[in-house]
Write a protein that holds these residues in place. Structure first.
Motif, short mmCIF file in Angstrom:
data_model
loop_
_atom_site.label_atom_id
_atom_site.label_comp_id
_atom_site.label_asym_id
_atom_site.label_seq_id
_atom_site.Cartn_x
_atom_site.Cartn_y
_atom_site.Cartn_z
N GLY A 45 0.84 -1.19 0.00
CA GLY A 45 0.00 0.00 0.00
C GLY A 45 0.87 1.23 0.00
N PRO A 46 0.33 2.37 -0.39
CA PRO A 46 1.11 3.61 -0.42
C PRO A 46 1.41 4.11 0.98
CG PRO A 46 -1.19 4.06 -0.91
CD PRO A 46 -1.06 2.57 -0.84
N SER A 47 2.28 5.09 1.06
CA SER A 47 2.57 5.72 2.35
C SER A 47 1.28 6.26 2.95
CB SER A 47 3.57 6.87 2.16
OG SER A 47 4.80 6.38 1.70
N GLY A 48 1.10 6.01 4.26
CA GLY A 48 -0.09 6.48 4.94
C GLY A 48 -1.27 5.55 4.84
N HIS A 206 6.16 -1.14 0.14
CA HIS A 206 5.44 -0.36 -0.87
C HIS A 206 5.69 -0.93 -2.26
CE1 HIS A 206 9.52 1.26 -1.12
NE2 HIS A 206 9.21 1.58 -2.35
N ASP A 207 6.54 -1.98 -2.35
CA ASP A 207 6.97 -2.55 -3.63
C ASP A 207 5.94 -3.56 -4.13
OD1 ASP A 207 8.23 -3.57 -5.81
OD2 ASP A 207 9.99 -4.33 -4.75
N GLN A 208 5.13 -3.16 -5.09
CA GLN A 208 4.08 -4.02 -5.63
C GLN A 208 4.64 -5.22 -6.39
OE1 GLN A 208 0.71 -3.71 -5.48
NE2 GLN A 208 0.44 -1.70 -4.55
N SER A 209 5.89 -5.16 -6.82
CA SER A 209 6.46 -6.26 -7.61
C SER A 209 6.61 -7.54 -6.79
CB SER A 209 7.82 -5.86 -8.20
OG SER A 209 8.79 -5.70 -7.17
#
Length: 243
Positions: A45-48, A206-209
């Protein structure tokens, strides 16, 4: 992935609010999770989005303001501060982006220090050596952190986290401070650790890969679970050789 009849970590309607009234920040909202031992679980997920807040609550470093959380036979949301300290010391392994090794202790001493929390000192030293062998540091056991590379220090941190034989291994951006090759090596080791030791390994990133390699993928957004899916037979991560 190994599927068990009952999940090891169960969170029900978990919430976390910081502050009050108009200044309140809702870091988690009605989060429901079920995580099994032996799973390589990736939380993205993104920051926050609430990733680190969720990790901190599962690790007993913070408490939820709503809902309930059970890890094994412990109801974390019912524990007092002293009981949470005992839970962190004996039942959870932590791997962070920065390694937090004791600088004046050697690699094997850093690992043995953690192992000594749950077993006699002589056994702890033996286990520490064995764990460093497992992460490929056979020849670096007597080195101080300042003489180790970033990847070597992170492998010491993994060995230290496993020294307590925890049911849960929590990893917050464990490859974030490493180059791409070393980071890939570390993540492959964590995936293998989940399978080999039947530990519930949870990696926050945060790394979707990394998502396709997860046995269990949880996607957070604005403090809520926006996706929760399991993968049958995800690919093994490549463990590139380190030079």
């Amino acid at each position: 992935m190994v599927t068990h009849s009952a999940p090891f970590i169960v969170g029900t309607d978990l919430g976390k609010t910081f502050g009050y009234g108009h200044a309140a920040i809702h870091a988690l909202r009605e989060v429901n999770i079920e995580i099994h031992r032996g799973d390589f679980t990736v939380v993205v997920g993104p920051s926050g989005s609430g990733k680190s807040t969720l990790l901190n609550i599962v690790g007993g470093m913070d408490t939820a303001t709503a809902g309930s959380l059970t890890v094994g036979d412990r109801h974390l949301t019912a524990l007092n501060a002293r009981e949470l300290t005992d839970y962190r010391r004996t039942s959870v392994g932590f791997v962070f982006q920065f390694y937090n090794l004791v600088p004046n202790l050697t690699a094997v001493e850093n690992v043995a220090l953690a192992a000594a929390l749950v077993m006699p000192r002589a056994d702890a030293t033996q286990l520490a050596g064995d764990l460093l062998d497992q992460v490929g540091l056979q020849d670096r056991k007597d080195q101080f952190p300042r003489h180790l590379s970033g990847g070597e220090m992170q492998r010491v941190a993994i060995a230290r986290a496993l020294a307590k034989k925890p049911g849960v291994l929590l990893c917050d951006e464990p490859s974030g401070a490493l180059d791409s090759v070393t980071g890939a090596h570390i993540l492959a080791q964590l995936q293998r650790t989940a399978r080999d030791t039947q530990t519930a390994v949870v990696v926050v990133t945060h790394d979707q890969s990394l998502a396709p390699a997860a046995d269990h993928l949880i996607v957070l957004g604005d403090g809520r679970v926006v996706e929760d899916r399991r993968h049958d037979n995800p690919p093994l991560l490549e463990e590139p050789a380190l030079t």
